[in-house]
Design a protein around this motif. Structure first.
Motif, mmCIF file in Angstrom:
data_model
loop_
_atom_site.group_PDB
_atom_site.id
_atom_site.type_symbol
_atom_site.label_atom_id
_atom_site.label_comp_id
_atom_site.label_asym_id
_atom_site.label_seq_id
_atom_site.Cartn_x
_atom_site.Cartn_y
_atom_site.Cartn_z
ATOM 1 N N LEU A 52 -6.890 -18.536 -15.373
ATOM 2 C CA LEU A 52 -5.982 -17.958 -16.364
ATOM 3 C C LEU A 52 -4.566 -17.927 -15.805
ATOM 4 O O LEU A 52 -4.334 -17.423 -14.698
ATOM 5 N N ASN A 53 -3.620 -18.461 -16.568
ATOM 6 C CA ASN A 53 -2.241 -18.536 -16.101
ATOM 7 C C ASN A 53 -1.592 -17.158 -15.995
ATOM 8 O O ASN A 53 -1.689 -16.340 -16.912
ATOM 9 N N ASN A 54 -0.933 -16.937 -14.865
ATOM 10 C CA ASN A 54 -0.149 -15.718 -14.666
ATOM 11 C C ASN A 54 -0.996 -14.447 -14.725
ATOM 12 O O ASN A 54 -0.497 -13.379 -15.099
ATOM 13 N N VAL A 55 -2.267 -14.580 -14.401
ATOM 14 C CA VAL A 55 -3.167 -13.425 -14.374
ATOM 15 C C VAL A 55 -3.708 -13.259 -12.954
ATOM 16 O O VAL A 55 -4.225 -14.203 -12.361
ATOM 17 N N GLU A 56 -3.561 -12.057 -12.426
ATOM 18 C CA GLU A 56 -4.104 -11.736 -11.112
ATOM 19 C C GLU A 56 -5.075 -10.571 -11.252
ATOM 20 O O GLU A 56 -5.009 -9.811 -12.215
ATOM 21 N N VAL A 57 -5.963 -10.451 -10.278
ATOM 22 C CA VAL A 57 -6.955 -9.378 -10.300
ATOM 23 C C VAL A 57 -6.691 -8.425 -9.142
ATOM 24 O O VAL A 57 -6.507 -8.852 -8.001
ATOM 25 N N PHE A 58 -6.654 -7.136 -9.447
ATOM 26 C CA PHE A 58 -6.561 -6.103 -8.415
ATOM 27 C C PHE A 58 -7.917 -5.403 -8.380
ATOM 28 O O PHE A 58 -8.346 -4.816 -9.357
ATOM 29 N N SER A 59 -8.586 -5.504 -7.237
ATOM 30 C CA SER A 59 -9.945 -4.970 -7.123
ATOM 31 C C SER A 59 -9.934 -3.468 -6.861
ATOM 32 O O SER A 59 -9.325 -3.006 -5.891
ATOM 33 N N ALA A 60 -10.602 -2.738 -7.720
ATOM 34 C CA ALA A 60 -10.736 -1.292 -7.544
ATOM 35 C C ALA A 60 -12.030 -1.006 -6.783
ATOM 36 O O ALA A 60 -13.102 -1.449 -7.196
ATOM 37 N N ASP A 61 -11.920 -0.292 -5.694
ATOM 38 C CA ASP A 61 -13.089 0.083 -4.889
ATOM 39 C C ASP A 61 -13.478 1.511 -5.269
ATOM 40 O O ASP A 61 -13.161 2.475 -4.579
ATOM 41 N N LEU A 62 -14.170 1.641 -6.379
ATOM 42 C CA LEU A 62 -14.446 2.959 -6.960
ATOM 43 C C LEU A 62 -15.545 3.721 -6.234
ATOM 44 O O LEU A 62 -15.744 4.915 -6.496
ATOM 45 N N LYS A 63 -16.237 3.066 -5.312
ATOM 46 C CA LYS A 63 -17.312 3.743 -4.589
ATOM 47 C C LYS A 63 -16.854 4.304 -3.240
ATOM 48 O O LYS A 63 -17.492 5.211 -2.698
ATOM 49 N N VAL A 64 -15.754 3.766 -2.708
ATOM 50 C CA VAL A 64 -15.301 4.237 -1.390
ATOM 51 C C VAL A 64 -13.806 4.570 -1.421
ATOM 52 O O VAL A 64 -13.425 5.716 -1.592
ATOM 53 N N ARG A 65 -12.975 3.557 -1.299
ATOM 54 C CA ARG A 65 -11.534 3.783 -1.132
ATOM 55 C C ARG A 65 -10.899 4.506 -2.328
ATOM 56 O O ARG A 65 -10.029 5.369 -2.150
ATOM 57 N N HIS A 66 -11.309 4.153 -3.522
ATOM 58 C CA HIS A 66 -10.681 4.723 -4.727
ATOM 59 C C HIS A 66 -11.607 5.692 -5.459
ATOM 60 O O HIS A 66 -11.462 5.906 -6.655
ATOM 61 N N LYS A 67 -12.526 6.282 -4.716
ATOM 62 C CA LYS A 67 -13.485 7.213 -5.305
ATOM 63 C C LYS A 67 -12.869 8.593 -5.527
ATOM 64 O O LYS A 67 -12.110 9.081 -4.688
ATOM 65 N N GLY A 68 -13.177 9.190 -6.665
ATOM 66 C CA GLY A 68 -12.749 10.559 -6.929
ATOM 67 C C GLY A 68 -11.267 10.672 -7.245
ATOM 68 O O GLY A 68 -10.535 9.678 -7.313
#
Length: 340
Positions: A52-68
């Motif tokens: 997909l052109n001009n689309v990037e993915v930012f990974s959410a780590d909802l179980k550890v780093r970005h939990k709560g």
């Protein structure tokens, strides 16, 4: 106020719902090539957005780093470093609402899930097509200043078939994908009938079976061992490799589940079998003919749809999709191949 140039799209799960964002994003970025979109989702889903052109993915780590709560605050700080202008919340759950609170000052639009209409559909107060999820996604971007038309979609080219599978592909046969499982039994076609479908289709086509999890892998391996021209890819390919294979199918036969949406995002013809859920709720796979949606007999099972997600239904409705005959399923697949 100037239109945003960089939008954060929030959609964490589930796989089918995330896959449904892809044709919407393709239409968006085709029409507005100057627009940048960062998709905030689970890292596993990153292969969905390949190409997909001009689309990037930012990974959410909802179980550890970005939990709560603290983790979401960390996530908001990391995202702010990207310098985005606006937020398209296509999930609209507690997590995304908390994130939007941390994004105070940014332009934010969120999906209208149509809960009242869906509740009325389940209650039997209405029985009509309500707005599709794809259109609900598109509406969010229109509110942000980017109207799009989903009526004339473009689709990507076929990807390269994984080497492990390409050696097994029969060039003289059509490629039929079958994904017989779903999250809830009320959404599944009875396995004994599905095996008959597989047996009949394998006489003239090459059938690839899709699934995941120890139990599903075992079942699909046992079925594939019984018939020529049947290959189970369950547990044998990475997610990216599965997508690459799906992009080469002539047709996908699926339940109302994620694999239908994976195939549809490539423009593959998808035949879906519906049990206790119904396309009227807005979750039909993208750009598919109504005639390709094989529905349980509503004269016999009058309460359909019993729920939006297929998780609630009377016990006697468990195998209601079995009211669709094996003959009808096979004939629909074969006629679709003939017209492809």
């Amino acid at each position: 106020m100037p239109k945003p140039e960089h939008i954060i799209l929030i959609r964490f799960s589930a796989m089918g719902d995330v896959a449904m964002t892809v044709p919407v994003l393709r239409a968006l970025t085709e029409k507005y090539p100057q627009l940048k979109v960062t998709v905030l989702t689970r890292g596993f889903f990153k292969p969905l957005f390949e190409g997909l052109n001009n689309v990037e993915v930012f990974s959410a780590d909802l179980k550890v780093r970005h939990k709560g709560l603290l983790g979401l605050y960390k996530l908001s700080k990391e995202l702010k470093l990207l310098g985005f202008d606006a937020v398209a919340d296509l999930h609209n759950v507690l997590r995304s609402k908390i994130l939007k609170f941390f994004f105070a000052g940014k332009k934010v639009e969120q999906i209208d899930k149509g809960r009242a209409e869906k509740k009325a559909l389940i209650a039997g107060k209405i029985f009509k097509q309500i707005k599709t999820t794809h259109q609900r996604y598109a509406d969010v971007f229109e509110k942000l200043g980017y109207p799009i038309d989903l009526a004339k979609p473009k689709f990507p080219s076929k990807r390269i078939i994984p080497k492990e599978i390409s050696e097994q592909v029969r060039q003289d046969y059509s490629m039929v994908g079958i994904a017989p499982f779903a999250a809830h039994k009320g959404k599944m076609y009875p396995l004994d009938k599905m095996e008959k479908v597989i047996e009949q289709l394998s006489k003239q086509n090459q059938v690839f079976l899709f699934g995941g999890g120890k139990n599903e892998i075992q079942i699909l391996n046992e079925i594939s061992a019984k018939y020529e021209n049947v290959v189970s890819v369950a547990g044998k390919l990475s997610f990216m490799e599965e997508l690459n294979l799906i992009s080469n199918l002539d047709v996908m036969l699926s339940m109302d589940s994620g694999n239908a949406h994976l195939a549809a995002m490539f423009g593959i013809k998808v035949i879906t079998i519906w049990g206790v859920t119904h396309p009227f709720a807005g979750f039909a796979s993208f750009n598919q003919s109504e005639s390709n949606m094989l529905l349980a007999d509503r004269e016999q099972y009058s309460l359909i749809p019993t729920s939006i997600y297929g998780n609630k239904y009377p016990k006697e409705y468990e195998d209601c999709s079995g009211s669709v005959s094996v003959k009808k399923v096979v004939e629909k697949v074969m006629s679709t191949i003939s017209n492809t």
